[in-house]
Motif scaffolding. Structure first.
Motif, mmCIF file in Angstrom:
data_model
loop_
_atom_site.group_PDB
_atom_site.id
_atom_site.type_symbol
_atom_site.label_atom_id
_atom_site.label_comp_id
_atom_site.label_asym_id
_atom_site.label_seq_id
_atom_site.Cartn_x
_atom_site.Cartn_y
_atom_site.Cartn_z
ATOM 1 N N GLN A 68 59.872 -38.411 48.564
ATOM 2 C CA GLN A 68 58.946 -38.554 49.769
ATOM 3 C C GLN A 68 59.808 -38.864 51.099
ATOM 4 N N ALA A 69 60.695 -39.694 50.889
ATOM 5 C CA ALA A 69 61.726 -40.314 52.054
ATOM 6 C C ALA A 69 62.483 -38.987 52.506
ATOM 7 N N ALA A 120 63.693 -34.606 56.331
ATOM 8 C CA ALA A 120 63.706 -32.872 56.626
ATOM 9 C C ALA A 120 65.278 -32.533 57.131
ATOM 10 N N ASP A 180 61.622 -35.818 52.115
ATOM 11 C CA ASP A 180 61.113 -35.096 52.626
ATOM 12 C C ASP A 180 60.849 -35.274 54.054
ATOM 13 N N GLU A 181 60.315 -36.580 54.176
ATOM 14 C CA GLU A 181 59.843 -36.913 55.557
ATOM 15 C C GLU A 181 61.195 -36.849 56.682
#
Length: 68
Positions: A54-55, A60, A57-58
């Protein structure tokens, strides 16, 4: 020095590592170091937990591929 530039232009680097949330900061240092060497390098990260995925992906980040 010229030979190194020619070699870098001819090669495409794709590297991989695995990490979890505890090692995320170290993975980001690795990413920045690799990109300083070659802005076109691709780093594939195998995330060992949901939080790390998640980290990443955030964030990017260009050239970073996070896989769960």
């Amino acid at each position: 020095m010229r030979e190194a530039a020619i070699l870098r232009a001819a090669l495409h680097f794709e590297l991989c590592t695995h990490l979890d949330l505890r090692y995320l900061a170290r993975g980001l240092v690795l990413y920045r170091s690799l990109r300083a060497f070659d802005p076109q390098v691709r780093l594939r990260v195998f995330c060992m937990d949901r939080e790390a995925k998640q980290a990443l992906d955030e964030l990017a980040l260009p050239g970073l591929v996070a896989t769960s």
